[in-house]
Design a protein around this motif. Structure first.
Motif, PDB file in Angstrom:
ATOM      1  N   ASP A 260       0.833  -1.209   0.000  1.00 29.73           N
ATOM      2  CA  ASP A 260       0.000   0.000   0.000  1.00 29.73           C
ATOM      3  C   ASP A 260       0.865   1.256   0.000  1.00 29.73           C
ATOM      4  N   ALA A 261       1.985   1.205   0.724  1.00 32.45           N
ATOM      5  CA  ALA A 261       2.882   2.362   0.783  1.00 32.45           C
ATOM      6  C   ALA A 261       3.525   2.613  -0.580  1.00 32.45           C
ATOM      7  N   VAL A 262       3.900   1.533  -1.276  1.00 31.09           N
ATOM      8  CA  VAL A 262       4.460   1.691  -2.615  1.00 31.09           C
ATOM      9  C   VAL A 262       3.428   2.314  -3.545  1.00 31.09           C
ATOM     10  N   ALA A 263       2.190   1.831  -3.478  1.00 32.01           N
ATOM     11  CA  ALA A 263       1.133   2.376  -4.330  1.00 32.01           C
ATOM     12  C   ALA A 263       0.893   3.856  -4.040  1.00 32.01           C
ATOM     13  N   ALA A 264       0.858   4.213  -2.769  1.00 36.01           N
ATOM     14  CA  ALA A 264       0.657   5.619  -2.398  1.00 36.01           C
ATOM     15  C   ALA A 264       1.799   6.484  -2.908  1.00 36.01           C
TER      16      ALA A 264
ATOM     17  N   GLU B 268       4.190  10.582  -6.548  1.00 36.54           N
ATOM     18  CA  GLU B 268       5.501  10.937  -7.088  1.00 36.54           C
ATOM     19  C   GLU B 268       5.641  10.465  -8.537  1.00 36.54           C
ATOM     20  N   ASP B 269       6.461  11.163  -9.272  1.00 39.76           N
ATOM     21  CA  ASP B 269       6.783  10.784 -10.651  1.00 39.76           C
ATOM     22  C   ASP B 269       8.000   9.852 -10.604  1.00 39.76           C
ATOM     23  N   VAL B 270       7.721   8.541 -10.476  1.00 43.37           N
ATOM     24  CA  VAL B 270       8.787   7.544 -10.335  1.00 43.37           C
ATOM     25  C   VAL B 270       9.089   6.957 -11.714  1.00 43.37           C
ATOM     26  N   ARG B 271      10.348   6.986 -12.091  1.00 47.12           N
ATOM     27  CA  ARG B 271      10.755   6.532 -13.414  1.00 47.12           C
ATOM     28  C   ARG B 271      11.455   5.176 -13.358  1.00 47.12           C
ATOM     29  N   MET B 272      11.117   4.328 -14.322  1.00 44.38           N
ATOM     30  CA  MET B 272      11.747   3.019 -14.460  1.00 44.38           C
ATOM     31  C   MET B 272      13.126   3.180 -15.101  1.00 44.38           C
TER      32      MET B 272
ATOM     33  N   GLU C 134      10.973  -6.171  -0.193  1.00 45.32           N
ATOM     34  CA  GLU C 134      11.990  -5.962   0.844  1.00 45.32           C
ATOM     35  C   GLU C 134      12.947  -4.837   0.479  1.00 45.32           C
ATOM     36  N   THR C 135      13.137  -4.626  -0.810  1.00 50.13           N
ATOM     37  CA  THR C 135      14.104  -3.619  -1.268  1.00 50.13           C
ATOM     38  C   THR C 135      13.425  -2.304  -1.647  1.00 50.13           C
ATOM     39  N   ALA C 136      12.114  -2.176  -1.387  1.00 47.53           N
ATOM     40  CA  ALA C 136      11.333  -1.100  -1.993  1.00 47.53           C
ATOM     41  C   ALA C 136      11.865   0.292  -1.673  1.00 47.53           C
ATOM     42  N   PHE C 137      12.042   0.610  -0.393  1.00 47.72           N
ATOM     43  CA  PHE C 137      12.327   2.001  -0.026  1.00 47.72           C
ATOM     44  C   PHE C 137      13.761   2.194   0.443  1.00 47.72           C
ATOM     45  N   THR C 138      14.276   3.327   0.085  1.00 40.06           N
ATOM     46  CA  THR C 138      15.568   3.767   0.592  1.00 40.06           C
ATOM     47  C   THR C 138      15.421   5.238   0.986  1.00 40.06           C
ATOM     48  N   GLU C 139      16.327   5.729   1.811  1.00 38.14           N
ATOM     49  CA  GLU C 139      16.224   7.111   2.288  1.00 38.14           C
ATOM     50  C   GLU C 139      16.965   8.040   1.341  1.00 38.14           C
ATOM     51  N   GLY C 140      16.229   8.942   0.720  1.00 39.44           N
ATOM     52  CA  GLY C 140      16.818   9.915  -0.181  1.00 39.44           C
ATOM     53  C   GLY C 140      16.926  11.275   0.479  1.00 39.44           C
ATOM     54  N   PRO C 141      17.430  12.273  -0.226  1.00 38.57           N
ATOM     55  CA  PRO C 141      17.607  13.600   0.376  1.00 38.57           C
ATOM     56  C   PRO C 141      16.287  14.267   0.752  1.00 38.57           C
TER      57      PRO C 141
ATOM     58  N   GLY D 226      13.559  12.396   1.658  1.00 33.51           N
ATOM     59  CA  GLY D 226      12.757  11.412   2.378  1.00 33.51           C
ATOM     60  C   GLY D 226      12.753  10.078   1.655  1.00 33.51           C
ATOM     61  N   PRO D 227      11.808   9.187   1.988  1.00 35.17           N
ATOM     62  CA  PRO D 227      11.786   7.842   1.384  1.00 35.17           C
ATOM     63  C   PRO D 227      11.604   7.902  -0.130  1.00 35.17           C
ATOM     64  N   GLU D 228      12.379   7.097  -0.826  1.00 32.90           N
ATOM     65  CA  GLU D 228      12.283   6.953  -2.272  1.00 32.90           C
ATOM     66  C   GLU D 228      12.288   5.461  -2.607  1.00 32.90           C
ATOM     67  N   LEU D 229      11.749   5.117  -3.764  1.00 35.73           N
ATOM     68  CA  LEU D 229      11.859   3.736  -4.232  1.00 35.73           C
ATOM     69  C   LEU D 229      13.278   3.510  -4.730  1.00 35.73           C
ATOM     70  N   SER D 230      13.876   2.418  -4.303  1.00 33.20           N
ATOM     71  CA  SER D 230      15.289   2.167  -4.558  1.00 33.20           C
ATOM     72  C   SER D 230      15.527   1.724  -6.004  1.00 33.20           C
ATOM     73  N   ASP D 231      16.758   1.907  -6.442  1.00 28.82           N
ATOM     74  CA  ASP D 231      17.152   1.421  -7.763  1.00 28.82           C
ATOM     75  C   ASP D 231      17.005  -0.100  -7.845  1.00 28.82           C
ATOM     76  N   ALA D 232      17.325  -0.792  -6.753  1.00 25.99           N
ATOM     77  CA  ALA D 232      17.208  -2.254  -6.749  1.00 25.99           C
ATOM     78  C   ALA D 232      15.764  -2.673  -6.978  1.00 25.99           C
ATOM     79  N   PHE D 233      14.830  -1.968  -6.318  1.00 30.42           N
ATOM     80  CA  PHE D 233      13.417  -2.278  -6.496  1.00 30.42           C
ATOM     81  C   PHE D 233      12.974  -2.008  -7.931  1.00 30.42           C
ATOM     82  N   LEU D 234      13.337  -0.864  -8.460  1.00 30.66           N
ATOM     83  CA  LEU D 234      12.890  -0.502  -9.799  1.00 30.66           C
ATOM     84  C   LEU D 234      13.509  -1.405 -10.865  1.00 30.66           C
TER      85      LEU D 234
END
Length: 442
Positions: A216-220, A225-229, A261-268, A270-278
């Motif tokens: 649910d957090a990933v969906a929100a 946010e404009d998340v790019r693959m 498990e790899t979804a979020f990482t801490e960016g400048p 706040g939380p961002e989706l990680s490169d590993a997840f994407l």
């Protein structure tokens, strides 16, 4: 037709592999028209390559998937090599058989020409290719010798078409997770498929209850946010939901959990989706390696009459649980993942599919599809047929499969809840049992 290419032979892992290439008509009703190159690899156990072994044709799942390669094949291959020469045929449009993708199809004048071309890539054409390959491999002395087929998933659909169009080419048919509805519309297929997908969501979240909050957090996050693959396109919530296709096999059932498990990482900020997840999501979501799966997924059910008309998209409206317009974190329902469904918007969001968009729309509206199954011929079938029906299969409906089994004379189904859709790849015991059933030992 051109002269077949010389056979290339290589050895590895206790197997002898002979590569065959021959030309087949694009349209089998016009044998003198345009041709396609068909590739097949014949595999024999080392030391038995000169024996007069019967042949077994592997019809892989899909549509749009190439035949397995021997260095990564599932459990069934080693078992099959004890009794057979195994033929791994890349179905037309896949692997080395005239691959159809955004690059190879770019030369068509317009979407209508592309759609007319792709209309020849269904099970009826695949079966007629197989018959030419059977004659080619048999040579002059054995051109009429039938072979056996092992059809997995969509390969089982092809096996039923084989029994309808050319049963004289078959000694026996073995089917795993692949008994299609013979008369149902795509709407019937997807209406049942959505219900099964919901059941598999429940199984998944029962195993990993903590993943609901994370999904649910990933969906929100994707909504806000404009998340790019890695390939540049925006990752939408609805595309994220299609990761539920992993729930359908034992080998990938847990893949979403380890990805989340790899979804979020801490960016400048706040939380961002990680490169590993994407990167991991891209590997599961992109159709770059199998664009025909998306283009033909609904047309494989079409047999004249009403068009498929993006069945999965229309039927989805009957299942509001999949509505992800708002995640539970923002007052909506919990995210539910879809399964083996294809949507028109995927041809706008996946770079591998964008150039095929208009042709896919034309195929979705087509009404002149030929029939794939001959009900009278199946009702009088004389070829031994055994089929594994997986009780909880997410991809092929159990009740529709058993209805079909009853319509094919002599078909012996084995219903089991011990395996998921990929059972034949997971355990050689599946093929063992089907062979024993076919031989009358069970």
């Amino acid at each position: 037709m051109s002269t077949p290419a010389p056979v290339a032979v290589h050895r590895h892992g206790g197997m002898v592999c002979a590569d065959h290439v021959l030309d087949v008509p694009l349209d089998h009703a016009r044998p003198g028209g345009p041709a396609l190159s068909l590739f097949a690899r014949e595999v024999t156990a080392a030391g038995r390559e000169h024996e007069e072994l019967p042949r077994l044709l592997w019809l892989q799942g899909g549509p749009g998937g190439r035949a397995e390669r021997p260095n990564a094949a599932g459990a069934w291959l080693r078992r099959a090599l004890r009794d057979y020469r195994v033929v791994l045929m890349d179905q037309r449009g896949t692997g080395r058989s005239a691959p159809a993708d955004r690059r190879t199809l770019a030369g068509f004048a317009d979407a209508h020409a592309m759609a007319d071309h792709l209309a020849h890539f269904r099970a009826d054409s695949i079966v007629r290719d197989a018959e030419l390959l059977r004659a080619h491999l048999g040579g002059v002395r054995e051109a009429d010798r039938p072979w056996s087929v092992l059809g997995q998933s969509f390969g089982g659909f092809c096996a039923l078409t084989y029994l309808s169009l050319a049963p004289e080419g078959l000694e026996r048919a073995l089917i795993t997770g692949g008994l299609p509805t013979l008369t149902g519309h795509a709407d019937d297929v997807y209406r049942a498929a959505y219900a099964r997908a919901l059941a598999h969501n429940e199984r998944y979240f029962a195993r990993y209850p903590g993943d609901q909050e994370l999904a649910d957090a990933v969906a929100a996050h994707l909504e806000s946010e404009d998340v790019r693959m890695p390939t540049g396109e925006r990752l939408s919530v609805r595309r994220f939901q299609t990761l539920g296709i992993t729930f359908g096999t034992a080998a990938k059932f847990d893949a979403l959990h380890y990805l989340l498990e790899t979804a979020f990482t801490e960016g400048p900020r706040g939380p961002e989706l990680s490169d590993a997840f994407l990167r991991g999501a891209d590997a599961l979501l992109s159709f770059a390696e199998r664009p025909l799966y998306a283009v033909l997924h609904e047309p494989i059910y079409a047999q004249g009459g009403a068009p498929t008309d993006w069945s999965a998209q229309r039927v989805r409206e009957e299942f509001p649980a999949f509505d992800a317009s708002g995640s539970s974190a923002e007052g909506g329902g919990p995210v539910r993942f879809t399964g083996e469904m294809i949507y028109p918007w995927q041809f706008e969001e996946d770079p591998a599919l964008v150039p095929l968009r208009e042709a896919a729309h034309l195929l979705a509206q087509r009404t002149d599809w030929p029939r794939l199954y001959d009900l009278d011929r199946l009702a009088s079938n004389e070829v031994p047929v055994t089929a594994a029906v997986y009780h909880d299969d997410m991809f092929v409906d159990r009740d529709q499969a058993l209805t079909t089994a009853a319509q094919v004379r002599g078909l012996r189904p084995w219903v089991t809840n011990a395996y998921a859709h990929d059972g034949v790849r997971a355990d050689p015991a599946v093929l063992d049992r089907l062979l024993a059933m076919s031989a009358g030992e069970l």
